[in-house]
Scaffold this active site. Sequence first.
Site, mmCIF file in Angstrom:
data_model
loop_
_atom_site.group_PDB
_atom_site.id
_atom_site.type_symbol
_atom_site.label_atom_id
_atom_site.label_comp_id
_atom_site.label_asym_id
_atom_site.label_seq_id
_atom_site.Cartn_x
_atom_site.Cartn_y
_atom_site.Cartn_z
ATOM 1 N N ARG A 1 -11.257 58.732 56.948
ATOM 2 C CA ARG A 1 -12.488 59.462 57.259
ATOM 3 C C ARG A 1 -13.153 58.784 58.450
ATOM 4 O O ARG A 1 -13.360 57.572 58.437
ATOM 5 C CB ARG A 1 -13.446 59.481 56.076
ATOM 6 C CG ARG A 1 -14.655 60.385 56.350
ATOM 7 C CD ARG A 1 -15.793 60.103 55.422
ATOM 8 N NE ARG A 1 -15.494 60.515 54.068
ATOM 9 C CZ ARG A 1 -16.294 60.252 53.033
ATOM 10 N NH1 ARG A 1 -17.405 59.571 53.224
ATOM 11 N NH2 ARG A 1 -15.978 60.651 51.824
ATOM 12 N N HIS B 1 -15.393 52.953 47.475
ATOM 13 C CA HIS B 1 -13.962 52.735 47.244
ATOM 14 C C HIS B 1 -13.711 51.450 46.464
ATOM 15 O O HIS B 1 -12.997 51.428 45.452
ATOM 16 C CB HIS B 1 -13.207 52.631 48.579
ATOM 17 C CG HIS B 1 -13.322 53.801 49.489
ATOM 18 N ND1 HIS B 1 -14.520 54.295 49.932
ATOM 19 C CD2 HIS B 1 -12.364 54.565 50.074
ATOM 20 C CE1 HIS B 1 -14.307 55.321 50.739
ATOM 21 N NE2 HIS B 1 -13.007 55.505 50.849
ATOM 22 N N CYS C 1 -18.485 59.627 47.734
ATOM 23 C CA CYS C 1 -19.303 58.620 48.397
ATOM 24 C C CYS C 1 -20.728 58.679 47.846
ATOM 25 O O CYS C 1 -21.339 59.752 47.828
ATOM 26 C CB CYS C 1 -19.303 58.866 49.903
ATOM 27 S SG CYS C 1 -20.442 57.795 50.810
ATOM 28 N N ASP D 1 -13.964 61.398 48.416
ATOM 29 C CA ASP D 1 -13.063 60.318 48.822
ATOM 30 C C ASP D 1 -11.736 60.543 48.106
ATOM 31 O O ASP D 1 -11.670 60.477 46.874
ATOM 32 C CB ASP D 1 -13.633 58.947 48.437
ATOM 33 C CG ASP D 1 -14.889 58.589 49.210
ATOM 34 O OD1 ASP D 1 -14.990 58.980 50.384
ATOM 35 O OD2 ASP D 1 -15.759 57.915 48.634
ATOM 36 N N ILE E 1 -19.094 46.617 53.270
ATOM 37 C CA ILE E 1 -19.786 47.265 54.385
ATOM 38 C C ILE E 1 -19.764 48.769 54.165
ATOM 39 O O ILE E 1 -18.702 49.352 53.932
ATOM 40 C CB ILE E 1 -19.130 46.928 55.737
ATOM 41 C CG1 ILE E 1 -19.054 45.411 55.934
ATOM 42 C CG2 ILE E 1 -19.906 47.574 56.885
ATOM 43 C CD1 ILE E 1 -18.267 44.993 57.162
ATOM 44 N N LYS F 1 -19.992 54.382 56.897
ATOM 45 C CA LYS F 1 -20.628 55.136 57.983
ATOM 46 C C LYS F 1 -21.283 54.186 58.978
ATOM 47 O O LYS F 1 -21.177 54.366 60.200
ATOM 48 C CB LYS F 1 -21.655 56.115 57.420
ATOM 49 C CG LYS F 1 -22.287 57.003 58.479
ATOM 50 C CD LYS F 1 -23.270 57.997 57.862
ATOM 51 C CE LYS F 1 -23.911 58.866 58.930
ATOM 52 N NZ LYS F 1 -24.888 59.825 58.326
#
Length: 262
Positions: free
Chosen positions: A238, A209, A170, A177, A69, A72
């Site tokens: 974040r 990630h 990102c 990151d 997913i 943001k």
Amino acid sequence: MSLKINNFNFLRPISRKKHRKKIKLNCLNLPFKGKDIWTLYELSWLNKNGLPQIAIAKIEIDVNSANIIESKSFKIYINSFNQMKFNNNIDFINILTNDLTKCICGQISIKLFSLDAIKNETITDFHGICIDNQNIKIESYKYTPSFLMINSERKIIKEDLYTHLFKSNCPVTQQPDWASIYIAYTGLSINHASLLRYLISFRSHNEFHEECIERIFNDINNICKPEELSVYARYTRRGGIDINPWRSNTNFSPFLTRLARQ
């Protein structure tokens, strides 16, 4: 429950398969198991009387799910519940579970924790050898897997290594990151300087990630060829969310408590 909103539409799934094919993983026979562990620190909804509720959530997504997913979109999704009423916490968890399971097309577990339940959690650190304080020169910040080397002595060892210097970016926002990376292996000795140079070479690399960790696992596995390998990352928070993926081909159980920067 009130404010009928199709919250699910906020979620943006990202296929795992595309990246795995890019790094030449066999999607039908992955060389690892693992999970993506999300911690949500800014989670709120309303009870049936309209009183705001808060909790910290820990979500575990299985590595065999079809999708990850985009974080943001996940933050927007979570915030869409801020003004929604639920009869109880179970109803809230069920909505989250159903939506997220549908989004990732795989297994997920969600646990809510009150502040009292986790207030005594301590900040910890990885165990093993920190490779950050080497007196070496760094000249490249472009992803370079060929930096990885094993030492000349042909001896099988078991070693736990970690760094706090990892940075990637990102691919959606190009924002940094930051992460601490833990690598446990059994095999021929990996050169510590080469490993640190390799991990620092991600500094200009754009990848999610979960994708970074699978790339690291795959590179070490293919180049250094350890008998056993585990890679675990704990990324800094974040937008009230930290993401902590791990991949392993052995019996690995990651600790779930925060590091100093989390």
